[in-house]
Write a protein that holds these residues in place. Structure first.
Motif, PDB file in Angstrom:
ATOM      1  N   ILE A  88       7.011  -2.167  -3.624  1.00 52.34           N
ATOM      2  CA  ILE A  88       5.743  -2.854  -3.406  1.00 52.34           C
ATOM      3  C   ILE A  88       5.832  -4.026  -2.436  1.00 52.34           C
ATOM      4  CG2 ILE A  88       4.733  -2.081  -5.588  1.00 52.34           C
ATOM      5  CD1 ILE A  88       5.374  -4.806  -6.786  1.00 52.34           C
ATOM      6  N   ARG A 105      -1.022   2.664  -6.012  1.00 53.30           N
ATOM      7  CA  ARG A 105       0.004   1.754  -6.555  1.00 53.30           C
ATOM      8  C   ARG A 105      -0.313   0.291  -6.225  1.00 53.30           C
ATOM      9  NH1 ARG A 105       5.979   3.717  -5.659  1.00 53.30           N
ATOM     10  NH2 ARG A 105       6.265   1.961  -7.068  1.00 53.30           N
ATOM     11  N   GLU A 106      -1.445   0.068  -5.594  1.00 54.61           N
ATOM     12  CA  GLU A 106      -1.817  -1.288  -5.169  1.00 54.61           C
ATOM     13  C   GLU A 106      -1.849  -2.280  -6.344  1.00 54.61           C
ATOM     14  OE1 GLU A 106      -2.092  -3.949  -2.531  1.00 54.61           O
ATOM     15  OE2 GLU A 106      -2.016  -1.871  -1.839  1.00 54.61           O
ATOM     16  N   GLU A 108       0.064  -2.500  -8.740  1.00 56.73           N
ATOM     17  CA  GLU A 108       1.401  -2.990  -9.061  1.00 56.73           C
ATOM     18  C   GLU A 108       1.690  -4.306  -8.337  1.00 56.73           C
ATOM     19  OE1 GLU A 108       4.797  -0.192  -8.983  1.00 56.73           O
ATOM     20  OE2 GLU A 108       3.279   1.357  -8.737  1.00 56.73           O
ATOM     21  N   PHE A 109       1.134  -4.431  -7.137  1.00 56.48           N
ATOM     22  CA  PHE A 109       1.332  -5.681  -6.393  1.00 56.48           C
ATOM     23  C   PHE A 109       0.569  -6.824  -7.068  1.00 56.48           C
ATOM     24  CE2 PHE A 109       0.681  -8.779  -2.982  1.00 56.48           C
ATOM     25  CZ  PHE A 109       1.956  -8.865  -2.449  1.00 56.48           C
ATOM     26  N   GLU A 134       7.979   0.782   2.977  1.00 58.29           N
ATOM     27  CA  GLU A 134       8.350   0.465   1.599  1.00 58.29           C
ATOM     28  C   GLU A 134       9.726  -0.186   1.604  1.00 58.29           C
ATOM     29  OE1 GLU A 134       7.951   3.808  -1.068  1.00 58.29           O
ATOM     30  OE2 GLU A 134       5.779   3.898  -0.785  1.00 58.29           O
TER      31      GLU A 134
END
Length: 304
Positions: A88, A105-106, A108-109, A134
Motif C-alpha cells: 500500500i 484495496r484503497e 487499507e491505506f 507497489e
C-alpha cells in the motif's frame, strides 16, 4: 514529528508498520483471487485460516520487540485482508509514497491514517493515476533504486503485473540523484511457479553486499546478469523454482547482521548462518499461501 529515513533494505530498523491478519474475512471465491498461488489454495481447500495467520504475525512482532523496533499496526477493518502492508505504500529517503494499488484495496491505506498523522504531510506523496506501483517492486539500495516492472503489451490483462513503465519514469524524476534500475519480471495469472508477483519474490539484498536471487523470475537474462555482476557470484544465494514458489527471497532484514526467515527455509537459513548472519526463524508457511511472506507484510519507516 516522525522523520522518515530509508536508504536501503538492511540498515538497522527503528520503526516499521506490520500488517494484521485479524478479521481478514472469509475464504475468497476463485474469481476474487489476486494471484495464482492464492487461487491454488482456494481450489484445493487449503487456504489459510485466520487464527493461524494471526499467530504467525504475532511471532514476527515478537522478533521486532526483541530488537527494540517500534512497531505500528493498521486499524482493523472488518473482513479485510490487511496482511501485506508493503503493497500500500513505501518509503524512499524521507518520503512515503502512497501506492496506486488495485482500487478495492484503497481502504487499507486509510487504515494507517493514525500512523501517517505522525509524519510531515508534505512528505506523503501520491503519484499520478497513470503510475502503477507497489512496494514489493521497489528496493532502495544506497545510490540505486531497483524496481521490478512489466512492460509487455498484455500488461492490462495481467492482474499479477503491478508496476508499469510510467512508475519507473516517475521514480527517476523524483530522485534525479539516484540510479534507477528496472527489471522486467516474468508474469503468469495462472501458474504460480512461473509468476514473480513483485521484485522481492525473486530477489532481495541481505547484509551489506549479498543477495538472494532466482534467475527465472527475470524475463531478460542481461538484467539478471547485471545483479550477479553487481553483487558478485560468490555473494549470491540462487534459489530454485520451488524455493521461489515458497517465497525464499521474501525474508526481512532487521539489520545488516540479522535476518528474519521462515523456519522451514533450511537451505537458505544454513547459508545465511554460514555467512555470519543471525537468523531469527518464525513460522510463516500459512501466510505464504497468499504469495507473500515477511517482506510483504512490513512497511519500514525508519532505518538508522
Amino acid at each position: 514529528m516522525m522523520q522518515l529515513h530509508i536508504l536501503n533494505e538492511t540498515d538497522p530498523l527503528k520503526a516499521v508498520i506490520l500488517g494484521t491478519a485479524k478479521s481478514c474475512g472469509p475464504v475468497p471465491k476463485p474469481e476474487e483471487a489476486y494471484d495464482p498461488k492464492s487461487l491454488e489454495h482456494i481450489l484445493a481447500g487449503t487456504y489459510p485460516k485466520e487464527e493461524d495467520m494471526v499467530n504467525e504475525m504475532e511471532a514476527f512482532a515478537r522478533v521486532f520487540q526483541k530488537y527494540g523496533v517500534e512497531v505500528f499496526r493498521p486499524s482493523i477493518l472488518e473482513n479485510c485482508n490487511q496482511i501485506f502492508s508493503r503493497d500500500i505504500a513505501f518509503v524512499i529517503e524521507d518520503k512515503l509514497f502512497h501506492s496506486n494499488i488495485l482500487p478495492d484495496r484503497e481502504k487499507e491505506f486509510d487504515a494507517i491514517q493514525h500512523i501517517l498523522d505522525k509524519m510531515d504531510p508534505t512528505k506523503i506523496v501520491r503519484p499520478p493515476e497513470e503510475v502503477h506501483i507497489e512496494g514489493g517492486d521497489v528496493m532502495p539500495w544506497n545510490e540505486y533504486i531497483f524496481i521490478g516492472t512489466y512492460t509487455g503489451k498484455d500488461y492490462p490483462d495481467l492482474i499479477t503485473a503491478r508496476t508499469n513503465k510510467e512508475a519507473v519514469e516517475y521514480i527517476k524524476a523524483q530522485f534525479p540523484h539516484k540510479k534507477v534500475k528496472s527489471f522486467e519480471l516474468r508474469k503468469s495469472n495462472t501458474i504460480a511457479k512461473d509468476n514473480a508477483l513483485h521484485l522481492d519474490c525473486c530477489f532481495q539484498p541481505v547484509g551489506r553486499n549479498k543477495a538472494i536471487l532466482h534467475k527465472n523470475g527475470f524475463l531478460i537474462e542481461e538484467e539478471y546478469q547485471w545483479l550477479v555482476d553487481y553483487f558478485g557470484k560468490d555473494n549470491i544465494f540462487e534459489i530454485t523454482k520451488d524455493e521461489m514458489y515458497q517465497m525464499f527471497s521474501n525474508v526481512f532484514s532487521i539489520s545488516p547482521e540479522v535476518v528474519v526467515s521462515e523456519k522451514n527455509f533450511t537451505r537458505l537459513n544454513n547459508w545465511l548462518r554460514e555467512n555470519g548472519f543471525v537468523v531469527e526463524e518464525v513460522p510463516y508457511a500459512e501466510i505464504a499461501k497468499q504469495e507473500g511472506l515477511l517482506r510483504c507484510s512490513t512497511l519500514p519507516l525508519i532505518r538508522a
